[in-house]
Motif scaffolding. Structure first.
Motif, mmCIF file in Angstrom:
data_model
loop_
_atom_site.group_PDB
_atom_site.id
_atom_site.type_symbol
_atom_site.label_atom_id
_atom_site.label_comp_id
_atom_site.label_asym_id
_atom_site.label_seq_id
_atom_site.Cartn_x
_atom_site.Cartn_y
_atom_site.Cartn_z
ATOM 1 N N THR A 1 75.027 -5.337 46.452
ATOM 2 C CA THR A 1 75.341 -4.493 45.310
ATOM 3 C C THR A 1 75.940 -3.186 45.811
ATOM 4 O O THR A 1 75.317 -2.500 46.636
ATOM 5 C CB THR A 1 74.094 -4.198 44.465
ATOM 6 N N THR B 1 80.532 -6.390 44.844
ATOM 7 C CA THR B 1 79.198 -6.768 44.387
ATOM 8 C C THR B 1 79.161 -8.238 44.018
ATOM 9 O O THR B 1 79.962 -8.710 43.209
ATOM 10 C CB THR B 1 78.794 -5.918 43.176
ATOM 11 N N SER C 1 77.322 0.408 44.656
ATOM 12 C CA SER C 1 77.332 1.364 43.541
ATOM 13 C C SER C 1 78.509 2.323 43.690
ATOM 14 O O SER C 1 78.923 2.669 44.793
ATOM 15 C CB SER C 1 76.032 2.146 43.503
ATOM 16 N N LEU D 1 71.560 -2.802 48.601
ATOM 17 C CA LEU D 1 72.264 -1.847 47.759
ATOM 18 C C LEU D 1 72.902 -0.785 48.646
ATOM 19 O O LEU D 1 72.238 -0.199 49.505
ATOM 20 C CB LEU D 1 71.293 -1.200 46.778
ATOM 21 N N GLN E 1 76.197 2.410 48.709
ATOM 22 C CA GLN E 1 77.178 3.167 47.950
ATOM 23 C C GLN E 1 78.590 2.752 48.352
ATOM 24 O O GLN E 1 78.819 2.267 49.469
ATOM 25 C CB GLN E 1 76.997 4.657 48.198
ATOM 26 N N PRO F 1 82.829 -1.339 44.680
ATOM 27 C CA PRO F 1 81.986 -1.935 43.625
ATOM 28 C C PRO F 1 82.374 -3.374 43.310
ATOM 29 O O PRO F 1 81.499 -4.199 42.990
ATOM 30 C CB PRO F 1 82.233 -1.006 42.433
#
Length: 124
Positions: free
Chosen positions: A121, A91, A123, A11, A13, A88
């Motif tokens: 992923t 992802t 975010s 994960l 950003q 994003p």
């Protein structure tokens, strides 16, 4: 038959970076072309990048050009995907595979020995 194992997902950003690794069960110097694909939830698997024998023998899908960089290290039986400026829309589950077809192919049907995938992923 060679087996491939992906790692390095996680994960992050938006704007961040990740480096994916693809480890092969046998020496990769005899494998001419290898590549990365990705599959987002509810979508078809799509081509991301591939590499031939030389470090400059690379090609990418337009959406990742300038942000992603594919490389290989035959001494370590490995291939990598450096992903920068992640968005994003990047992802997905990322897969590595061996291209059994012609250099330049973006068709997943010409690729084989798929790994199990690693989740990325991003975010917002």
């Amino acid at each position: 038959q060679v087996q491939l194992v992906e790692s390095g997902g996680g994960l992050v950003q938006a704007g961040g970076s990740l480096k994916l690794s693809c480890a092969a069960s046998r020496r990769t110097f005899s494998i001419s072309n290898m590549g990365w694909f990705r599959q987002a939830s509810g979508k078809e698997r799509e081509f991301v990048a591939a590499i031939g024998w030389g470090a400059d023998d690379t090609y990418y899908t337009d959406s990742v050009k300038g942000r992603f960089s594919i490389s290989r290290d035959n001494a370590k039986n490995a291939m990598y995907l450096q992903m920068n400026s992640l968005k994003p829309e990047d992802t997905a589950v990322y897969y590595c595979a061996i291209n059994r077809g012609y250099y330049g192919s973006r068709d997943q049907t010409t690729f084989a020995s798929w790994g199990q995938g690693t989740q990325v992923t991003v975010s917002s």
